[in-house]
Every structure is written in C-alpha cells, then in structure tokens.
Design a protein around this motif. Structure first.
Motif, PDB file in Angstrom:
ATOM      1  N   ALA A 160       0.859  -1.180   0.000  1.00  0.00           N
ATOM      2  CA  ALA A 160       0.000   0.000   0.000  1.00  0.00           C
ATOM      3  C   ALA A 160       0.895   1.230   0.000  1.00  0.00           C
ATOM      4  CB  ALA A 160      -0.928  -0.005   1.214  1.00  0.00           C
ATOM      5  N   GLY A 161       1.319   1.633  -1.188  1.00  0.00           N
ATOM      6  CA  GLY A 161       2.242   2.745  -1.318  1.00  0.00           C
ATOM      7  C   GLY A 161       1.552   4.072  -1.506  1.00  0.00           C
ATOM      8  N   ASP A 162       2.340   5.136  -1.578  1.00  0.00           N
ATOM      9  CA  ASP A 162       1.787   6.485  -1.692  1.00  0.00           C
ATOM     10  C   ASP A 162       1.315   6.779  -3.110  1.00  0.00           C
ATOM     11  OD1 ASP A 162       1.475   9.324  -0.593  1.00  0.00           O
ATOM     12  OD2 ASP A 162       2.795   9.668  -2.305  1.00  0.00           O
ATOM     13  N   LEU A 163       2.019   6.282  -4.096  1.00  0.00           N
ATOM     14  CA  LEU A 163       1.694   6.610  -5.484  1.00  0.00           C
ATOM     15  C   LEU A 163       0.918   5.491  -6.169  1.00  0.00           C
ATOM     16  CD1 LEU A 163       2.137   8.903  -7.481  1.00  0.00           C
ATOM     17  CD2 LEU A 163       4.223   7.756  -8.256  1.00  0.00           C
ATOM     18  N   TYR A 164       1.328   4.267  -5.942  1.00  0.00           N
ATOM     19  CA  TYR A 164       0.668   3.093  -6.500  1.00  0.00           C
ATOM     20  C   TYR A 164       0.531   2.039  -5.410  1.00  0.00           C
ATOM     21  CZ  TYR A 164       1.954   4.887 -11.147  1.00  0.00           C
ATOM     22  OH  TYR A 164       2.097   5.664 -12.260  1.00  0.00           O
ATOM     23  N   SER A 165      -0.373   1.103  -5.650  1.00  0.00           N
ATOM     24  CA  SER A 165      -0.423  -0.108  -4.840  1.00  0.00           C
ATOM     25  C   SER A 165      -0.045  -1.274  -5.739  1.00  0.00           C
ATOM     26  CB  SER A 165      -1.819  -0.316  -4.250  1.00  0.00           C
ATOM     27  OG  SER A 165      -2.099   0.697  -3.308  1.00  0.00           O
ATOM     28  N   LYS A 166       0.518  -2.320  -5.140  1.00  0.00           N
ATOM     29  CA  LYS A 166       1.014  -3.452  -5.906  1.00  0.00           C
ATOM     30  C   LYS A 166       0.702  -4.737  -5.164  1.00  0.00           C
ATOM     31  CE  LYS A 166       5.011  -0.447  -6.611  1.00  0.00           C
ATOM     32  NZ  LYS A 166       4.793   0.408  -5.419  1.00  0.00           N
ATOM     33  N   ALA A 167       0.270  -5.745  -5.894  1.00  0.00           N
ATOM     34  CA  ALA A 167       0.123  -7.089  -5.332  1.00  0.00           C
ATOM     35  C   ALA A 167       1.169  -7.976  -5.991  1.00  0.00           C
ATOM     36  CB  ALA A 167      -1.275  -7.629  -5.588  1.00  0.00           C
ATOM     37  N   PHE A 168       1.809  -8.832  -5.218  1.00  0.00           N
ATOM     38  CA  PHE A 168       2.843  -9.690  -5.792  1.00  0.00           C
ATOM     39  C   PHE A 168       2.929 -11.011  -5.044  1.00  0.00           C
ATOM     40  CE2 PHE A 168       4.658  -6.671  -2.824  1.00  0.00           C
ATOM     41  CZ  PHE A 168       5.502  -7.398  -2.016  1.00  0.00           C
ATOM     42  N   ARG A 169       3.402 -12.017  -5.757  1.00  0.00           N
ATOM     43  CA  ARG A 169       3.638 -13.333  -5.171  1.00  0.00           C
ATOM     44  C   ARG A 169       5.105 -13.683  -5.305  1.00  0.00           C
ATOM     45  NH1 ARG A 169      -0.705 -15.938  -7.972  1.00  0.00           N
ATOM     46  NH2 ARG A 169       0.872 -17.349  -8.833  1.00  0.00           N
ATOM     47  N   MET A 170       5.593 -14.461  -4.359  1.00  0.00           N
ATOM     48  CA  MET A 170       7.011 -14.817  -4.337  1.00  0.00           C
ATOM     49  C   MET A 170       7.173 -16.257  -3.879  1.00  0.00           C
ATOM     50  SD  MET A 170       7.319 -12.530  -1.005  1.00  0.00           S
ATOM     51  CE  MET A 170       5.600 -12.101  -1.340  1.00  0.00           C
ATOM     52  N   ASP A 171       8.336 -16.843  -4.177  1.00  0.00           N
ATOM     53  CA  ASP A 171       8.591 -18.192  -3.697  1.00  0.00           C
ATOM     54  C   ASP A 171       9.281 -18.140  -2.338  1.00  0.00           C
ATOM     55  OD1 ASP A 171      11.301 -17.641  -4.123  1.00  0.00           O
ATOM     56  OD2 ASP A 171      11.408 -18.768  -5.993  1.00  0.00           O
ATOM     57  N   GLU A 172       9.688 -19.320  -1.850  1.00  0.00           N
ATOM     58  CA  GLU A 172      10.253 -19.398  -0.506  1.00  0.00           C
ATOM     59  C   GLU A 172      11.612 -18.706  -0.371  1.00  0.00           C
ATOM     60  OE1 GLU A 172      11.842 -22.799  -2.873  1.00  0.00           O
ATOM     61  OE2 GLU A 172       9.873 -21.864  -2.587  1.00  0.00           O
ATOM     62  N   LYS A 173      12.239 -18.372  -1.501  1.00  0.00           N
ATOM     63  CA  LYS A 173      13.513 -17.666  -1.461  1.00  0.00           C
ATOM     64  C   LYS A 173      13.362 -16.159  -1.697  1.00  0.00           C
ATOM     65  CE  LYS A 173      16.248 -21.634  -2.991  1.00  0.00           C
ATOM     66  NZ  LYS A 173      17.191 -22.148  -4.020  1.00  0.00           N
ATOM     67  N   GLY A 174      12.124 -15.711  -1.853  1.00  0.00           N
ATOM     68  CA  GLY A 174      11.894 -14.292  -2.093  1.00  0.00           C
ATOM     69  C   GLY A 174      12.046 -13.898  -3.544  1.00  0.00           C
ATOM     70  N   ASN A 175      12.042 -14.870  -4.437  1.00  0.00           N
ATOM     71  CA  ASN A 175      12.097 -14.565  -5.868  1.00  0.00           C
ATOM     72  C   ASN A 175      10.706 -14.203  -6.360  1.00  0.00           C
ATOM     73  OD1 ASN A 175      14.910 -15.262  -6.187  1.00  0.00           O
ATOM     74  ND2 ASN A 175      14.284 -17.409  -6.009  1.00  0.00           N
ATOM     75  N   LEU A 176      10.585 -13.089  -7.044  1.00  0.00           N
ATOM     76  CA  LEU A 176       9.296 -12.607  -7.525  1.00  0.00           C
ATOM     77  C   LEU A 176       8.749 -13.551  -8.582  1.00  0.00           C
ATOM     78  CD1 LEU A 176       7.325 -10.156  -7.332  1.00  0.00           C
ATOM     79  CD2 LEU A 176       8.566  -9.179  -9.272  1.00  0.00           C
ATOM     80  N   GLN A 177       7.478 -13.945  -8.429  1.00  0.00           N
ATOM     81  CA  GLN A 177       6.848 -14.841  -9.383  1.00  0.00           C
ATOM     82  C   GLN A 177       5.858 -14.128 -10.294  1.00  0.00           C
ATOM     83  OE1 GLN A 177       5.347 -17.928  -6.616  1.00  0.00           O
ATOM     84  NE2 GLN A 177       6.905 -19.270  -7.477  1.00  0.00           N
ATOM     85  N   ASN A 178       5.073 -13.203  -9.727  1.00  0.00           N
ATOM     86  CA  ASN A 178       4.082 -12.476 -10.516  1.00  0.00           C
ATOM     87  C   ASN A 178       3.657 -11.238  -9.737  1.00  0.00           C
ATOM     88  OD1 ASN A 178       2.440 -11.876 -12.653  1.00  0.00           O
ATOM     89  ND2 ASN A 178       1.012 -13.583 -12.350  1.00  0.00           N
ATOM     90  N   PHE A 179       3.099 -10.248 -10.444  1.00  0.00           N
ATOM     91  CA  PHE A 179       2.656  -9.031  -9.767  1.00  0.00           C
ATOM     92  C   PHE A 179       1.612  -8.306 -10.601  1.00  0.00           C
ATOM     93  CE2 PHE A 179       5.992  -7.616 -12.597  1.00  0.00           C
ATOM     94  CZ  PHE A 179       5.555  -6.392 -13.059  1.00  0.00           C
ATOM     95  N   LEU A 180       0.877  -7.404  -9.918  1.00  0.00           N
ATOM     96  CA  LEU A 180      -0.077  -6.511 -10.566  1.00  0.00           C
ATOM     97  C   LEU A 180       0.032  -5.142  -9.920  1.00  0.00           C
ATOM     98  CD1 LEU A 180      -3.376  -8.629 -10.881  1.00  0.00           C
ATOM     99  CD2 LEU A 180      -1.969  -7.763 -12.764  1.00  0.00           C
ATOM    100  N   LEU A 181      -0.133  -4.090 -10.713  1.00  0.00           N
ATOM    101  CA  LEU A 181      -0.105  -2.711 -10.215  1.00  0.00           C
ATOM    102  C   LEU A 181      -1.497  -2.124 -10.247  1.00  0.00           C
ATOM    103  CD1 LEU A 181       2.987  -1.276 -12.132  1.00  0.00           C
ATOM    104  CD2 LEU A 181       2.955  -2.395  -9.896  1.00  0.00           C
ATOM    105  N   SER A 182      -1.774  -1.192  -9.331  1.00  0.00           N
ATOM    106  CA  SER A 182      -3.025  -0.450  -9.380  1.00  0.00           C
ATOM    107  C   SER A 182      -2.984   0.504 -10.565  1.00  0.00           C
ATOM    108  CB  SER A 182      -3.227   0.342  -8.081  1.00  0.00           C
ATOM    109  OG  SER A 182      -2.200   1.301  -7.919  1.00  0.00           O
ATOM    110  N   GLY A 183      -4.117   1.060 -10.924  1.00  0.00           N
ATOM    111  CA  GLY A 183      -4.170   2.024 -12.024  1.00  0.00           C
ATOM    112  C   GLY A 183      -3.492   3.324 -11.656  1.00  0.00           C
ATOM    113  N   LYS A 184      -3.494   4.261 -12.580  1.00  0.00           N
ATOM    114  CA  LYS A 184      -2.822   5.533 -12.363  1.00  0.00           C
ATOM    115  C   LYS A 184      -3.516   6.389 -11.319  1.00  0.00           C
ATOM    116  CE  LYS A 184      -0.700   5.848 -16.944  1.00  0.00           C
ATOM    117  NZ  LYS A 184      -0.564   6.646 -18.185  1.00  0.00           N
ATOM    118  N   CYS A 185      -4.820   6.169 -11.113  1.00  0.00           N
ATOM    119  CA  CYS A 185      -5.547   6.961 -10.125  1.00  0.00           C
ATOM    120  C   CYS A 185      -5.063   6.608  -8.725  1.00  0.00           C
ATOM    121  CB  CYS A 185      -7.050   6.717 -10.232  1.00  0.00           C
ATOM    122  SG  CYS A 185      -8.004   7.609  -8.985  1.00  0.00           S
TER     123      CYS A 185
END
Length: 264
Positions: A100-125
């Motif tokens: 829950a950031g100031d400019l955008y929000s982001k959802a992401f998934r990671m594996d047990e080592k913290g490697n990014l697997q997938n993500f989505l960003l909120s819109g520009k609003c």
C-alpha cells in the motif's frame, strides 16, 4: 563487508545498512524536492550511525520511484523485487503481499527464497493507493498517522463511493456536512481502500500467507479492513514500510558475495 539498500519512494525515502544479514542501521526521510540530496543524506546518516566510512560499503542497490537519483548505487532494481526479498526475510511463510504505497499499490507473489513470481499494479488513479488517506486527513484536519485509530472507533461504517483521490475530498466534505462522524467516515474510506487492494490480490491469485507492506501497513484500521474484506488473517512484518530498502540491502549482499550481475 557492508551492504546498503536505498528505497527512494515518491513520498518518503528509506535506507538500510547491513553486515551479512544483520541490520546495523536504518533511516527514513521525506523524499522532498531533491531526490539526489535526500539520497546523499540517507547514506551519510547510515554511515554515521554505524560508525564506518563510505569506502567500507561493498555494494549498494537502489530501488523506488527516484532510484536513478541515487548516484552512488551499483545497481537499480524494481521495488517489487526488493519488497519480495525483504518480506521473505522477515516473514518466511508469506507468499502473497500487497504494498500500500503512496503513489501506486502493488500485489505480488514470491517463492520461498523471495524470488518474484508475478505481480499486478493499481491504475494511475491514486484512489487505489494510500495517498487517498492523506487527502482525507487534510479535509478532516487530522494527522494521517491517527486515521487508523479513528476508524477503529467507528460504530457504524458509512459507504464511501469514491474510488478516485481527485473526488475523495469533495465526497468527504459532503459526508461531514450530512452529519457523519469522522470515525464512521474513516471506517468507510478504509474499507473502500482495502477492497481495492484486495481486488489486486484476488486478480493475481492469493496464496497464503497474505501480508500487507508499505506505509499503509502501519495503519491498524487498514489492516483490520483488509482482513474483513479478504477473509484472511493479514501478516504485517516489523517496520513494513522498510521492506523494499531491506530487500535491496539483502540483494546487494547476495550480489557482492556471488559477483553475479543484477537485472530489474
């Protein structure tokens, strides 16, 4: 060896200095109008706290909105990659997280080592980010840090329809004029924001455990609202606003030890 991670966010800038996997110092400053100046201040303050010279830092990773302003960085990575590494370090069972950031929000998934697997960003609003809370705090003449506590005191949450920060101010003024209490209005706003955050996570596909990070994660009202909307217990790491800077420092340590290249 010492490693430095710098997260130059749009509103606040954070830095973490580590030796191996031990945090020696961490700082946070408003990003201000001069990101390069703030980046220099972060390094100076961290080195001062740890009592070491700049030449002792083996590797620095910068991330965030103003990462290109960190002139002393060795590599620049996306903040989502750094968040993932920082979250797993603090909470090894987490697989899905929302920032829950100031400019955008982001959802992401990671594996047990913290490697990014997938993500989505909120819109520009910015209605889907924590910035909407700053807008409403100004209307209500409250400190943004106090909003969550007010929301938790609500006896009857009202529906807050605006999902856009541009119109949030006018709707908040209208609701107050109708006689709605600050507490009930804030409970509605937190619920609306939590719903938008959870939509990102649902679209991504929630794999437990589920965490909230970023500045918004310091808001107890938002955490409770997200739990109510999602039906999941929400994990909040220690210092959740620092996870990207922590992850950047951890990645800096890995890069220095393996001498491998980095890619955003």
């Amino acid at each position: 060896m010492f490693f430095l991670g710098v997260d130059m966010g749009s509103a606040s800038a954070k830095g973490v200095l580590m030796a191996e996997k031990e945090v020696l110092a961490q700082v946070e400053f408003p990003s201000g109008g001069d990101f390069r100046l703030t980046a220099g201040r972060i390094r100076e303050e961290l080195l001062s706290k740890a009592g070491i010279p700049a030449k002792s830092v083996s590797y620095t990773v910068a991330t965030g909105f103003g990462s290109k302003s960190v002139s002393y960085s060795d590599s620049i990575l996306t903040d989502i990659s750094c968040h993932a590494k920082g979250v797993i370090h603090l909470c090894p069972t987490v697989r899905t997280a929302v920032d829950a950031g100031d400019l955008y929000s982001k959802a992401f998934r990671m594996d047990e080592k913290g490697n990014l697997q997938n993500f989505l960003l909120s819109g520009k609003c910015a209605g889907g980010s924590a910035r909407i809370l700053k807008v409403v705090a100004k209307v209500l003449q409250l400190n943004v840090e106090d909003l969550g506590d007010f929301a938790l005191k609500s006896g009857k949450r009202v529906e807050f329809n605006t999902g856009c920060a541009v119109f949030a101010e006018s709707e908040a003024v209208s609701r107050i004029a109708e006689g709605v209490s600050k507490e009930d209005l804030l409970a509605g706003i937190h619920r609306a924001l939590a719903a938008q955050l959870n939509v990102l996570a649902v679209r991504l596909g929630i794999e437990k455990d589920y965490a909230l990070v970023g500045g918004g994660a310091r808001n107890a009202g938002l955490v409770k609202a997200l739990e109510a909307v999602s039906g999941f217990p929400i994990i909040v790491p220690p210092a959740p606003h620092m996870t990207a800077a922590l992850g950047a420092a951890l990645i800096a340590g890995e890069a220095r030890r393996t001498s491998e290249g980095l890619f955003a």
